[in-house]
Design a protein around this motif. Structure first.
Motif, PDB file in Angstrom:
ATOM      1  N   PHE A   1       0.835  -1.203   0.000  1.00 18.71           N
ATOM      2  CA  PHE A   1       0.000   0.000   0.000  1.00 18.71           C
ATOM      3  C   PHE A   1       0.871   1.255   0.000  1.00 18.71           C
ATOM      4  CE2 PHE A   1      -3.454  -2.503   2.484  1.00 18.71           C
ATOM      5  CZ  PHE A   1      -3.927  -3.036   1.291  1.00 18.71           C
ATOM      6  N   THR A   2       1.989   1.194   0.713  1.00 20.02           N
ATOM      7  CA  THR A   2       2.891   2.345   0.783  1.00 20.02           C
ATOM      8  C   THR A   2       3.615   2.555  -0.541  1.00 20.02           C
ATOM      9  OG1 THR A   2       3.210   2.013   3.171  1.00 20.02           O
ATOM     10  CG2 THR A   2       4.865   3.337   2.011  1.00 20.02           C
TER      11      THR A   2
ATOM     12  N   GLY B   1       0.376   2.505  -3.487  1.00 21.17           N
ATOM     13  CA  GLY B   1      -0.858   3.222  -3.218  1.00 21.17           C
ATOM     14  C   GLY B   1      -1.941   2.247  -2.787  1.00 21.17           C
ATOM     15  N   TYR B   2      -2.784   2.684  -1.857  1.00 16.96           N
ATOM     16  CA  TYR B   2      -3.814   1.801  -1.320  1.00 16.96           C
ATOM     17  C   TYR B   2      -4.802   1.366  -2.400  1.00 16.96           C
ATOM     18  CZ  TYR B   2      -7.740   0.243   1.551  1.00 16.96           C
ATOM     19  OH  TYR B   2      -8.766  -0.482   2.103  1.00 16.96           O
ATOM     20  N   ASP B   3      -5.310   2.318  -3.177  1.00 20.34           N
ATOM     21  CA  ASP B   3      -6.326   2.007  -4.180  1.00 20.34           C
ATOM     22  C   ASP B   3      -5.777   1.158  -5.323  1.00 20.34           C
ATOM     23  OD1 ASP B   3      -8.311   3.395  -2.810  1.00 20.34           O
ATOM     24  OD2 ASP B   3      -7.779   5.294  -3.764  1.00 20.34           O
TER      25      ASP B   3
ATOM     26  N   GLU C   1      -9.672  -2.874   4.203  1.00 23.00           N
ATOM     27  CA  GLU C   1      -9.314  -1.885   5.218  1.00 23.00           C
ATOM     28  C   GLU C   1      -8.697  -2.535   6.445  1.00 23.00           C
ATOM     29  OE1 GLU C   1     -12.266  -2.083   3.761  1.00 23.00           O
ATOM     30  OE2 GLU C   1     -12.888  -0.112   3.005  1.00 23.00           O
TER      31      GLU C   1
ATOM     32  N   LEU D   1      -0.974   5.775   6.215  1.00 23.49           N
ATOM     33  CA  LEU D   1      -2.038   5.267   5.344  1.00 23.49           C
ATOM     34  C   LEU D   1      -3.418   5.673   5.868  1.00 23.49           C
ATOM     35  CD1 LEU D   1      -0.599   1.711   4.625  1.00 23.49           C
ATOM     36  CD2 LEU D   1      -1.048   3.468   2.902  1.00 23.49           C
TER      37      LEU D   1
ATOM     38  N   SER E   1      -3.925   9.444   5.148  1.00 22.13           N
ATOM     39  CA  SER E   1      -3.932   9.898   3.753  1.00 22.13           C
ATOM     40  C   SER E   1      -4.990   9.226   2.887  1.00 22.13           C
ATOM     41  CB  SER E   1      -2.554   9.655   3.123  1.00 22.13           C
ATOM     42  OG  SER E   1      -2.254   8.265   3.085  1.00 22.13           O
ATOM     43  N   THR E   2      -5.601   8.126   3.356  1.00 21.03           N
ATOM     44  CA  THR E   2      -6.538   7.361   2.538  1.00 21.03           C
ATOM     45  C   THR E   2      -7.967   7.581   3.019  1.00 21.03           C
ATOM     46  OG1 THR E   2      -4.814   5.657   2.307  1.00 21.03           O
ATOM     47  CG2 THR E   2      -7.050   5.081   1.616  1.00 21.03           C
TER      48      THR E   2
ATOM     49  N   ARG F   1      -9.689   6.545   6.621  1.00 19.08           N
ATOM     50  CA  ARG F   1     -10.067   7.563   7.607  1.00 19.08           C
ATOM     51  C   ARG F   1     -11.477   7.287   8.126  1.00 19.08           C
ATOM     52  NH1 ARG F   1      -7.581  11.520   4.191  1.00 19.08           N
ATOM     53  NH2 ARG F   1      -9.634  12.220   3.470  1.00 19.08           N
TER      54      ARG F   1
END
Length: 205
Positions: free
Chosen positions: A10-11, A14-16, A42, A104, A107-108, A112
Motif C-alpha cells: 500500500f505504501t 498506493g492503497y487504491d 481496510e 495510510l 492519507s486514505t 479515515r
C-alpha cells in the motif's frame, strides 16, 4: 506477515492501486487465506491489538485513580507495547511499521472513515474495561466523556507523530498531549523506552 506485506505494498503502490490478490501473492498465500484473517481490505491496515492492550491495562489499574489517569496511562503503555513489541523486540521496526500504518490511515479516505469506527469501538472497550455500573447513567456518562477526551488527545498525538516522521517516542508524544489537555501529573512517569535507548535511536536518525 500478511499485514506487513499489505502495508508495504500500500505504501509503495498506493492503497487504491493494490488489490487483495496482490497482497496474497506477495505473502505467498491464497486470497481466501487473506480474507480469513482480514475480512475487508481496510482491515489489512487497521487491525491491531490496541483495544485489547488498552483494556487490559485499564483493568489492571487502580480504581481509586481518576478516570483520565487510568485511561491516559493505559494509552501511553499500550503505545509503548505497540512500538516495542508488535514487530518483535526491534523497536525501530515496530515504530516504522506503526508509522506506515498511521500515514495510510491519515492519507486514505476509505481508511479515515473506518478509523473513526475503530475510534468508537475503542471508546466502548475503554468504558467496558472501567467497569462502571451500566445501571448508573451518570457514572457511564463520566466514563464516556473521559474516554472520548483522552482519545481526542491521543489522536492529535498520533497525527503529530506521523507528521514529524516518528522522530519523537510515540508514548512521549501521547503523554505530552494528555498533559496539555489535563495537566502534567495525568500520566505517571515511566522509564520504559525513555532514556539511553531513545537517545541512541535519536543519534542513529
Amino acid at each position: 506477515m500478511i499485514q506487513a506485506h499489505a502495508v508495504r505494498l500500500f505504501t509503495e503502490r498506493g492503497y487504491d492501486a493494490t488489490t487483495v490478490t496482490d497482497v496474497a501473492e506477495a505473502a505467498g498465500v491464497s486470497p481466501m487465506t487473506v480474507y480469513r484473517h482480514f475480512p475487508t481490505k481496510e482491515d489489512l491496515v487497521l487491525v491491531d491489538q490496541h483495544g485489547r492492550l488498552v483494556a487490559e491495562r485499564i483493568v489492571a489499574s487502580s480504581a481509586a485513580q481518576p478516570l483520565v489517569r487510568r485511561i491516559g496511562g493505559a494509552l501511553v503503555d499500550s503505545a509503548a507495547t505497540l512500538t516495542r513489541g508488535a514487530r518483535g523486540d526491534d523497536v525501530e521496526a515496530g515504530e516504522r511499521f506503526l508509522l506506515a500504518r498511521l500515514r495510510l490511515m491519515i492519507s486514505t479516505p476509505a481508511l479515515r472513515a473506518r478509523h473513526l469506527d475503530n475510534h468508537y469501538a475503542l471508546q466502548r472497550a475503554i468504558v467496558d474495561a472501567l467497569g462502571n455500573d451500566a445501571t448508573d447513567p451518570e457514572a457511564a456518562f463520566h466514563a464516556q466523556v473521559a474516554a472520548s477526551a483522552c482519545l481526542a488527545a491521543m489522536h492529535t498525538a498520533l497525527v503529530r507523530w506521523a507528521e514529524d516522521d516518528g522522530r519523537t517516542e510515540l508514548p512521549d508524544v501521547i503523554a505530552k498531549a494528555l498533559a496539555a489537555a489535563f495537566g502534567d501529573d495525568i500520566v505517571e512517569p515511566t522509564g520504559g523506552v525513555g532514556t539511553s535507548e531513545s537517545a541512541g535511536r535519536a543519534e542513529r536518525r
